[in-house]
Design a protein around this motif. Structure first.
Motif, short mmCIF file in Angstrom:
data_model
loop_
_atom_site.label_atom_id
_atom_site.label_comp_id
_atom_site.label_asym_id
_atom_site.label_seq_id
_atom_site.Cartn_x
_atom_site.Cartn_y
_atom_site.Cartn_z
N VAL A 1 27.63 29.63 88.15
CA VAL A 1 26.79 30.03 89.18
C VAL A 1 27.54 30.36 90.32
CG1 VAL A 1 24.60 29.46 90.56
CG2 VAL A 1 24.79 28.70 88.19
N LEU A 2 27.79 31.42 90.82
CA LEU A 2 28.56 32.16 91.89
C LEU A 2 27.39 31.78 93.40
CD1 LEU A 2 30.86 34.66 91.05
CD2 LEU A 2 31.40 32.45 91.35
N ALA A 3 27.66 30.77 93.93
CA ALA A 3 26.88 30.73 95.22
C ALA A 3 27.73 30.57 96.41
CB ALA A 3 26.03 29.51 95.12
N ASN A 4 28.72 31.36 96.32
CA ASN A 4 29.81 31.34 97.54
C ASN A 4 29.66 32.45 98.57
OD1 ASN A 4 30.35 33.25 95.59
ND2 ASN A 4 32.60 32.94 95.53
N GLY A 5 28.44 32.71 98.61
CA GLY A 5 28.06 33.60 99.78
C GLY A 5 28.81 34.97 100.24
N LEU A 6 29.40 35.10 101.14
CA LEU A 6 30.29 36.26 101.57
C LEU A 6 31.47 36.34 101.00
CD1 LEU A 6 29.02 36.68 105.41
CD2 LEU A 6 27.93 37.60 103.25
N ASN A 7 32.02 34.96 100.41
CA ASN A 7 33.46 35.32 99.62
C ASN A 7 33.53 36.15 98.72
OD1 ASN A 7 35.73 34.70 98.60
ND2 ASN A 7 35.89 32.51 99.37
N ILE A 8 34.26 37.06 98.69
CA ILE A 8 34.42 38.17 97.75
C ILE A 8 35.63 37.90 96.55
CG2 ILE A 8 33.69 39.76 99.22
CD1 ILE A 8 36.23 40.89 99.68
N GLY A 9 36.44 36.95 96.72
CA GLY A 9 37.76 36.73 96.13
C GLY A 9 37.48 36.74 94.55
N LEU A 10 36.62 35.73 94.09
CA LEU A 10 36.59 35.61 92.78
C LEU A 10 35.60 36.88 92.19
CD1 LEU A 10 35.22 31.80 92.10
CD2 LEU A 10 37.35 32.70 91.86
N ARG A 11 34.92 37.47 92.78
CA ARG A 11 34.12 38.62 92.23
C ARG A 11 34.81 39.58 91.91
NH1 ARG A 11 29.13 38.71 96.83
NH2 ARG A 11 30.68 37.74 97.88
N HIS A 12 35.94 39.97 92.70
CA HIS A 12 36.99 41.01 92.33
C HIS A 12 37.70 40.71 91.03
CE1 HIS A 12 37.26 42.53 96.68
NE2 HIS A 12 36.01 42.89 96.09
N LEU A 13 37.73 39.46 90.60
CA LEU A 13 38.49 38.98 89.57
C LEU A 13 37.79 39.59 88.08
CD1 LEU A 13 40.09 35.83 90.60
CD2 LEU A 13 41.33 37.84 90.63
N ILE A 14 36.54 39.60 88.24
CA ILE A 14 35.68 40.03 87.25
C ILE A 14 34.90 41.53 87.23
CG2 ILE A 14 35.46 37.58 86.37
CD1 ILE A 14 32.91 37.62 87.65
N GLY A 15 35.44 42.20 88.38
CA GLY A 15 35.00 43.44 88.30
C GLY A 15 33.42 43.70 89.12
N VAL A 16 33.31 42.67 89.86
CA VAL A 16 32.00 42.82 90.65
C VAL A 16 32.33 43.12 91.98
CG1 VAL A 16 29.97 41.36 91.60
CG2 VAL A 16 31.04 40.82 89.26
N GLU A 17 31.69 44.17 92.59
CA GLU A 17 31.96 44.99 93.76
C GLU A 17 30.76 44.89 94.75
OE1 GLU A 17 34.73 45.97 94.49
OE2 GLU A 17 35.80 45.57 92.71
N ARG A 18 30.85 44.56 96.11
CA ARG A 18 29.87 44.69 97.04
C ARG A 18 29.98 46.29 97.64
NH1 ARG A 18 31.36 41.32 101.88
NH2 ARG A 18 30.98 39.40 100.53
N ARG A 19 28.51 46.74 97.75
CA ARG A 19 28.46 48.02 98.59
C ARG A 19 27.90 47.75 99.98
NH1 ARG A 19 24.65 52.21 97.94
NH2 ARG A 19 23.82 50.91 96.12
#
Length: 403
Positions: free
Chosen positions: A143-161
């Motif tokens: 469960v990713l509940a790390n708010g505005l932190n984007i580091g882990l998401r980039h490792l699995i191809g999740v992007e913020r728009r």
């Protein structure tokens, strides 16, 4: 290597609530966060309305609300005059107190690791998280509940728009009366007179023995107005809101002024096996619209009460399972409503089109009519009960009724 069913990355409000709920349900979980005690941060500072019912669904309401301050009544004002006094269920609480209160409800069976998650690998069966200290966690679900932190998401191809940069800005600070023990009002919401002030509203509410202020504006962070506010906050507020000092009396800002800009963004590429995003990790809401905790309570409530127990009852953790949460009707409706409210409030506050000007006046007149009707009903109720009071208190000294 530690093994668990659910690894929760991020110990803010969403992550701490998930850890408490899963632990109470007897589900093996590990919470990962670098802070043993959650630090002060300008975020949600009150809970009320539908958020109270959503909080109750998590099973964490009673001890959480004991740490809050209930205002009981809020005055609504514009042009320096009260247009309504109405009952209120707003519970004021600083964000770090809220998070730490929720953390105190996490059962001992849930291990908390004070570290940063530095790596993640996901699959249909088990997920692996690497920690800053060199340890690893193997879990069926992350469960990713790390708010505005984007580091882990980039490792699995999740992007913020980002869909609305610097959508609103919140200023948080304490205020106190000068030469008096307290303000006249229990809580106050002050609406702007002119759209050119680029503000949504000022709200004052009690937290403990202090009167807290949240000032919501729509400006660019480079605007010199913010420096002006830091240097002379009382004068700046009174210049923006003529009549405010008549409402509040002489007052001063106490302590630091914290400023927090908020972007609105959505997440893309989030449908991944073995990992689910909640709260701000998935999408942000506008603090001025007051829907941040609505989103968190909805996300965590649906995920921990409905989906995680069902997912763990069968083998695997593929993307099809995860999609059930993102497609949940209650979650989808909450996301759409919160986003719509954010855009609507901004336009209602600063849009100078004829239609929006008309809506501003219509809202003002509606609030004035509602407040007047409520005051009349209260006065009639007082009159109807006055004879009974007088009869029941014969021989007792009479006191004047406050205006």
């Amino acid at each position: 290597m530690r093994y668990t069913d659910v690894a929760i990355v991020g110990g803010g409000l969403a992550g701490s609530m998930a850890a408490a709920m899963l632990g109470r349900a007897g589900i093996a979980a590990i919470l990962v966060d670098p802070h043993p005690v959650y630090p002060p941060e300008l975020r949600c500072e009150k809970i009320g309305g539908e958020q109270l019912e959503l909080l109750r669904k998590t099973g964490l309401a009673e001890p959480t609300l004991r740490a809050t301050t209930l205002d009981g009544e809020v005055w609504e004002a514009r042009f320096g005059y009260v247009v309504a006094k109405k009952p209120s269920d707003q519970h004021g609480i600083m964000y770090d107190t809220l998070v730490n209160t929720v953390r105190a409800q996490i059962p001992p069976g849930v291990e908390t690791i004070f570290a940063k998650a530095s790596g993640i690998a996901c699959g249909d069966e088990r997920q692996k998280i690497q920690l800053s200290g060199g340890d690893e966690i193997s879990a069926r679900l992350v469960v990713l509940a790390n708010g505005l932190n984007i580091g882990l998401r980039h490792l699995i191809g999740v992007e913020r728009r980002v869909i609305s940069p610097c959508h609103s800005i919140t200023l948080g600070f304490d205020v106190e009366p000068v030469g008096r023990a307290a303000f006249r009002f229990p809580a106050l919401t002050y609406w702007p007179k002119r759209s050119r002030e680029r503000m949504a509203y000022l709200t004052l509410f009690p937290i403990g023995g202090a009167m807290r202020a949240n000032f919501m504006v729509y400006r660019d962070m480079t605007d010199p107005w913010f420096q002006q506010f830091r240097e002379a906050p009382e004068q700046t507020m009174c210049a923006m809101m003529p009549g405010l000092e008549r409402m509040m009396g002489e007052f001063r800002v106490r302590g630091p002024v914290k400023i927090r800009p908020a972007d609105l963004y959505v997440t893309e590429g989030h449908l991944q096996p073995g990992v689910v995003l909640v709260g701000d990790a998935f999408s942000t809401s506008c603090p001025a619209a007051g829907t941040g905790t609505t989103k968190v309570f909805t996300d965590v409530g649906r995920l921990c009460n409905v989906y995680i127990p069902a997912w763990l009852s069968t083998n695997g953790m593929d993307a099809q399972k995860i999609s059930q949460f993102y497609n949940d009707p209650e979650k989808a409706e909450c996301e759409a409503r919160c986003r719509s409210k954010a855009y609507h409030l901004r336009a209602l506050s600063i849009d100078n089109g004829i239609a929006w000007r008309g809506r501003r006046w219509a809202r003002f007149l509606a609030r004035l009519a509602h407040g007047t009707a409520h005051a009349i009903r209260r006065r009639l109720l007082d009159r109807s009960t006055a004879p009974h009071h007088a009869a029941g208190s014969a021989g007792q000294p009479q006191h004047g009724r406050p205006a």
